[in-house]
Write an enzyme that holds these catalytic residues in place. Structure first.
Site, PDB file in Angstrom:
ATOM      1  N   ARG A 102     -45.004 -30.436  11.959  1.00 53.36           N
ATOM      2  CA  ARG A 102     -43.896 -29.444  11.830  1.00 53.36           C
ATOM      3  C   ARG A 102     -44.058 -28.355  12.907  1.00 53.36           C
ATOM      4  NH1 ARG A 102     -45.172 -30.611   6.246  1.00 53.36           N
ATOM      5  NH2 ARG A 102     -43.955 -31.940   5.234  1.00 53.36           N
ATOM      6  N   ASN A 109     -37.037 -24.500  17.792  1.00 49.56           N
ATOM      7  CA  ASN A 109     -36.385 -23.955  16.650  1.00 49.56           C
ATOM      8  C   ASN A 109     -36.599 -22.502  16.339  1.00 49.56           C
ATOM      9  OD1 ASN A 109     -35.597 -26.445  15.921  1.00 49.56           O
ATOM     10  ND2 ASN A 109     -36.845 -26.666  14.258  1.00 49.56           N
ATOM     11  N   GLN A 116     -30.299 -15.847  14.451  1.00 47.16           N
ATOM     12  CA  GLN A 116     -29.717 -15.755  12.974  1.00 47.16           C
ATOM     13  C   GLN A 116     -30.278 -14.308  12.395  1.00 47.16           C
ATOM     14  OE1 GLN A 116     -29.830 -19.795  11.376  1.00 47.16           O
ATOM     15  NE2 GLN A 116     -28.566 -20.411  12.666  1.00 47.16           N
ATOM     16  N   GLY A 134     -35.386 -24.964   7.659  1.00 48.17           N
ATOM     17  CA  GLY A 134     -35.692 -25.426   8.856  1.00 48.17           C
ATOM     18  C   GLY A 134     -37.006 -25.543   9.449  1.00 48.17           C
ATOM     19  N   ASN A 135     -37.568 -26.350   9.919  1.00 40.79           N
ATOM     20  CA  ASN A 135     -39.212 -26.300  10.216  1.00 40.79           C
ATOM     21  C   ASN A 135     -39.484 -25.698  11.436  1.00 40.79           C
ATOM     22  OD1 ASN A 135     -40.548 -27.218   7.886  1.00 40.79           O
ATOM     23  ND2 ASN A 135     -39.717 -29.283   8.295  1.00 40.79           N
ATOM     24  N   ASP A 163     -42.412 -29.469  -1.834  1.00 41.81           N
ATOM     25  CA  ASP A 163     -44.064 -29.745  -2.098  1.00 41.81           C
ATOM     26  C   ASP A 163     -44.304 -29.508  -3.656  1.00 41.81           C
ATOM     27  OD1 ASP A 163     -44.365 -29.783   0.691  1.00 41.81           O
ATOM     28  OD2 ASP A 163     -43.692 -27.637   0.630  1.00 41.81           O
ATOM     29  N   ARG A 166     -42.503 -32.266  -5.479  1.00 42.98           N
ATOM     30  CA  ARG A 166     -43.477 -33.590  -5.115  1.00 42.98           C
ATOM     31  C   ARG A 166     -44.782 -33.726  -5.916  1.00 42.98           C
ATOM     32  NH1 ARG A 166     -42.734 -32.751   1.097  1.00 42.98           N
ATOM     33  NH2 ARG A 166     -40.807 -34.254   1.422  1.00 42.98           N
ATOM     34  N   HIS A 191     -46.168 -24.663   4.717  1.00 46.59           N
ATOM     35  CA  HIS A 191     -45.238 -25.927   4.521  1.00 46.59           C
ATOM     36  C   HIS A 191     -45.676 -26.818   5.530  1.00 46.59           C
ATOM     37  CE1 HIS A 191     -42.661 -28.897   3.683  1.00 46.59           C
ATOM     38  NE2 HIS A 191     -41.848 -28.797   4.518  1.00 46.59           N
TER      39      HIS A 191
HETATM   40  N1  LIG Z   1     -39.103 -26.889   4.159  1.00 44.60           N
HETATM   41  C1  LIG Z   1     -38.897 -28.242   3.798  1.00 44.60           C
HETATM   42  O1  LIG Z   1     -39.351 -28.508   2.806  1.00 44.60           O
HETATM   43  C2  LIG Z   1     -37.857 -28.914   4.660  1.00 44.60           C
HETATM   44  C3  LIG Z   1     -37.496 -28.774   5.877  1.00 44.60           C
HETATM   45  N2  LIG Z   1     -36.784 -29.709   6.719  1.00 44.60           N
HETATM   46  C4  LIG Z   1     -36.174 -29.359   7.837  1.00 44.60           C
HETATM   47  O2  LIG Z   1     -35.069 -28.989   7.787  1.00 44.60           O
HETATM   48  C5  LIG Z   1     -34.149 -28.973   9.003  1.00 44.60           C
HETATM   49  C6  LIG Z   1     -32.861 -29.883   8.912  1.00 44.60           C
HETATM   50  O3  LIG Z   1     -33.066 -30.975   8.663  1.00 44.60           O
HETATM   51  P1  LIG Z   1     -31.910 -32.186   8.510  1.00 44.60           P
HETATM   52  O4  LIG Z   1     -30.640 -31.607   7.906  1.00 44.60           O
HETATM   53  O5  LIG Z   1     -32.457 -33.581   8.066  1.00 44.60           O
HETATM   54  O6  LIG Z   1     -31.669 -32.365   9.944  1.00 44.60           O
HETATM   55  P2  LIG Z   1     -30.372 -32.809  10.999  1.00 44.60           P
HETATM   56  O7  LIG Z   1     -30.571 -33.083  12.273  1.00 44.60           O
HETATM   57  O8  LIG Z   1     -29.624 -33.966  10.031  1.00 44.60           O
HETATM   58  O9  LIG Z   1     -29.395 -31.591  10.639  1.00 44.60           O
HETATM   59  C7  LIG Z   1     -29.659 -30.281  11.479  1.00 44.60           C
HETATM   60  C8  LIG Z   1     -28.161 -29.510  11.765  1.00 44.60           C
HETATM   61  O10 LIG Z   1     -28.462 -28.189  12.319  1.00 44.60           O
HETATM   62  C9  LIG Z   1     -27.563 -28.030  13.100  1.00 44.60           C
HETATM   63  N3  LIG Z   1     -28.106 -27.036  14.000  1.00 44.60           N
HETATM   64  C10 LIG Z   1     -28.786 -27.199  14.988  1.00 44.60           C
HETATM   65  N4  LIG Z   1     -29.072 -25.929  15.674  1.00 44.60           N
HETATM   66  C11 LIG Z   1     -28.169 -25.063  14.941  1.00 44.60           C
HETATM   67  C12 LIG Z   1     -28.025 -23.538  15.123  1.00 44.60           C
HETATM   68  N5  LIG Z   1     -28.638 -22.896  16.074  1.00 44.60           N
HETATM   69  N6  LIG Z   1     -27.127 -22.995  14.214  1.00 44.60           N
HETATM   70  C13 LIG Z   1     -26.522 -23.797  13.267  1.00 44.60           C
HETATM   71  N7  LIG Z   1     -26.685 -25.170  13.167  1.00 44.60           N
HETATM   72  C14 LIG Z   1     -27.593 -25.827  14.126  1.00 44.60           C
HETATM   73  C15 LIG Z   1     -27.555 -29.410  13.731  1.00 44.60           C
HETATM   74  O11 LIG Z   1     -26.311 -29.761  14.868  1.00 44.60           O
HETATM   75  C16 LIG Z   1     -27.512 -30.382  12.734  1.00 44.60           C
HETATM   76  O12 LIG Z   1     -26.265 -30.626  12.192  1.00 44.60           O
HETATM   77  C17 LIG Z   1     -35.303 -29.463  10.000  1.00 44.60           C
HETATM   78  O13 LIG Z   1     -36.092 -28.632  10.870  1.00 44.60           O
HETATM   79  C18 LIG Z   1     -36.344 -30.172   8.886  1.00 44.60           C
HETATM   80  O14 LIG Z   1     -37.510 -30.433   9.559  1.00 44.60           O
HETATM   81  C19 LIG Z   1     -36.632 -31.033   6.099  1.00 44.60           C
HETATM   82  C20 LIG Z   1     -37.177 -31.344   4.760  1.00 44.60           C
HETATM   83  C21 LIG Z   1     -37.822 -30.326   4.095  1.00 44.60           C
HETATM   84  O1  LIG Z   2     -41.719 -33.837   6.772  1.00 40.06           O
HETATM   85  C1  LIG Z   2     -40.602 -33.145   7.349  1.00 40.06           C
HETATM   86  O2  LIG Z   2     -40.762 -33.242   8.625  1.00 40.06           O
HETATM   87  C2  LIG Z   2     -39.461 -32.764   6.793  1.00 40.06           C
HETATM   88  C3  LIG Z   2     -40.264 -31.899   5.563  1.00 40.06           C
HETATM   89  O3  LIG Z   2     -40.455 -30.765   5.913  1.00 40.06           O
HETATM   90  C4  LIG Z   2     -40.594 -32.404   4.280  1.00 40.06           C
HETATM   91  O4  LIG Z   2     -40.152 -33.707   4.064  1.00 40.06           O
HETATM   92  O5  LIG Z   2     -41.487 -31.909   3.643  1.00 40.06           O
END
Ligand SMILES: NC(=O)C1=CN([C@@H]2O[C@H](COP(=O)(O)OP(=O)(O)OC[C@H]3O[C@@H](n4cnc5c(N)ncnc54)[C@H](O)[C@@H]3O)[C@@H](O)[C@H]2O)C=CC1
Ligand SMILES: O=C([O-])CC(=O)C(=O)O
Length: 336
Positions: A102, A109, A116, A134-135, A163, A166, A191
Site C-alpha cells: 500500500r 495519493n 483535501q 484511500g491508501n 482489518d 477480518r 493498515h
Molecule cells: N483503508 C482500507 O481498509 C482500504 C482502503 N482502500 C483504498 O481505497 C481507495 C479507493 O479504492 P476503490 O474505490 O476500490 O478505487 P477506485 O479506483 O474504484 O475508485 C477511486 C475513485 O477515486 C477517484 N479519485 C481519484 N482522485 C481523486 C481526487 N483527487 N478527488 C476525488 N476523487 C478522486 C477516482 O476517479 C475513482 O473514481 C484506494 O486507495 C484503495 O487502496 C481499499 C480498501 C480498503
Molecule cells: O489491500 C488493498 O490494497 C486494499 C485494502 O486496503 C484492503 O483490502 O485492506
C-alpha cells in the site's frame, strides 16, 4: 423525533464514482450510519473525467427512492464538496494492483490529501469527522490533518476497521460461532502488512458464556501465526482473486467506523481505529496509529492499561517505525 423533523446533515464521499463508493453510498443513504431518523444531503466528489459515470450513480441513487436522502450534490470541485460537511469519507485515491504494497501508492495519493485537508480547513464544519480510506490510509490521514490546522487533529482518523472485521471473521470461523459472537479484537499500528492483529483480549460468546479467544479456539500456535498472517495479507488475497481490491467489505467497514464514531460503541466493546497517537503503548507520537478505542458522545478514547503479551512487542515497534518512515516520505513528496 421523526426524520421529517430532524435537520439534514451534509456528508461528503470522495472517489464517489469508484468501486468502494458504489457500495458505501447506499449503506449511508439508507440510514445505516447516521441513524434511521437522520436526513442527509450527500456530496459526491470525483475528478472531472469521472463526471459522466458519477451522473449514472446519481441517477441510481434517485431511483432507490430513499426517504432519508434529501439531496445529492455531484461535483468535481472540492470547495462545493466540503462545504459545511459534518462527516467526510475520503475514499478517492488510486487502489493498489497485484504485487504492490500500500505504501507504493504514497507518491500517487498523498498530494490528494494535502488538497483535501486545505479544502476541509476552509469549507467544512470545525467539528467535521474525517475518515480516510484511500491508501496508505494512516499516512494520508496525518497529511490531511496537517493541512487542516483549524480542525482538531482528533477529528482525523484512518480506517483499520476492515482489518478488525477480518480478524473477527477469522476467529468466528475457527471457533465455529457466528461473527456477531466475537468482539474486542485489536488491530495495532498501520493498515499495511506490518499491522498487528491481536486476539489476546478478544471475547467469544459460546453457548451463552463469554470466554477468551484462546479458550474458545484452544490453539495458541494458530492465534500467533496463521491468524495474524491471514489478516495481514487479506487485502492482497482479495486482489489476487478479484483482480481488484476489496470494495464491498471496505464500504461496510467504513460505514461501521463512522457509525461507531457518531453513535458510540456498545458497553464493554472496543473497536480498532487509526487515530493520532499520544504515545500510548510505546507508539510513536503524532503518527496515525491503530488502537483499540471506545467511543461515546462522538469522542473516541484509546483503551488504556491492556496487558500486552511480550510476543507482540517487536511487531508493535516495527509497525510504528514504518509509520514514521511513511510520514517522512510523504512530507518529502509534498515538499518536492
Ligand atoms: N483503508 C482500507 O481498509 C482500504 C482502503 N482502500 C483504498 O481505497 C481507495 C479507493 O479504492 P476503490 O474505490 O476500490 O478505487 P477506485 O479506483 O474504484 O475508485 C477511486 C475513485 O477515486 C477517484 N479519485 C481519484 N482522485 C481523486 C481526487 N483527487 N478527488 C476525488 N476523487 C478522486 C477516482 O476517479 C475513482 O473514481 C484506494 O486507495 C484503495 O487502496 C481499499 C480498501 C480498503
Ligand atoms: O489491500 C488493498 O490494497 C486494499 C485494502 O486496503 C484492503 O483490502 O485492506
Amino acid at each position: 423525533m421523526s426524520h421529517l423533523e430532524k435537520q439534514p446533515i451534509r456528508v461528503v464521499v470522495t472517489g464517489a464514482a469508484g468501486q468502494i463508493a458504489y457500495s458505501l453510498l447506499y449503506i449511508i443513504a439508507k440510514g445505516d450510519v447516521f441513524g434511521r431518523d437522520q436526513p442527509l444531503i450527500l456530496h459526491l466528489l470525483d475528478i472531472p473525467p469521472m463526471m459522466e459515470v458519477l451522473e449514472g450513480v446519481v441517477m441510481e441513487m434517485a431511483d432507490c427512492a430513499l426517504p432519508l436522502l434529501h439531496e445529492v450534490v455531484p461535483t468535481a470541485d472540492p470547495v462545493v464538496a466540503f462545504h459545511d460537511v459534518s462527516a467526510a469519507f475520503l475514499v478517492g485515491a488510486m487502489p493498489r494492483k497485484q504485487g504492490m504494497e500500500r505504501k507504493d501508492l504514497l507518491s500517487a495519493n498523498v498530494k490528494i490529501f494535502k488538497v483535501q485537508g486545505e479544502a476541509l480547513d476552509k469549507h467544512a464544519r470545525k467539528d467535521v469527522k474525517v475518515l480516510v480510506v484511500g491508501n496508505p490510509a494512516n499516512t494520508n490521514a496525518i497529511v490531511c490533518s496537517k493541512y487542516a490546522p483549524s480542525i482538531p487533529p482528533e477529528n482525523f482518523t484512518a480506517m483499520t476497521r476492515l482489518d478488525h472485521n477480518r480478524a473477527r471473521a477469522q476467529i468466528a470461523a475457527r471457533a465455529n460461532v457466528p461473527v456477531a459472537c466475537v468482539s474486542n479484537v485489536i488491530i495495532w499500528g498501520n493498515h499495511s502488512s506490518t499491522q498487528v492483529p491481536d486476539a489476546s483480549h478478544a471475547k467469544v460468546k459460546i453457548n451463552g458464556n463469554v470466554v477468551s479467544a484462546s479458550e474458545a479456539i484452544k490453539d495458541e500456535a494458530w492465534l500467533k501465526k496463521q491468524f495474524i498472517e491471514t489478516v495481514q495479507k487479506r487485502g492482497a488475497a482479495v486482489i489476487q482473486a478479484r483482480k481488484m481490491s476489496s470494495a464491498m467489505s471496505a464500504a461496510t467497514a467504513a460505514a461501521d467506523h463512522m457509525r461507531s464514531w457518531f453513535l458510540g460503541t456498545d458497553p464493554d466493546e472496543f473497536v480498532s481505529m487509526g487515530v493520532v497517537s499520544d504515545g500510548s503503548y510505546g507508539s510513536p507520537k503524532g503518527v496515525v496509529f491503530s488502537f483499540p478505542v471506545t467511543i461515546s458522545n462522538g469522542k473516541w478514547k484509546i483503551v488504556q492499561d491492556l496487558k500486552i503479551d511480550e510476543f507482540y512487542l517487536d511487531m508493535l515497534t516495527a509497525t510504528g517505525k514504518e509509520l514514521e518512515e511513511e510520514r517522512a516520505e510523504a512530507m518529502a513528496v509534498i515538499e518536492a
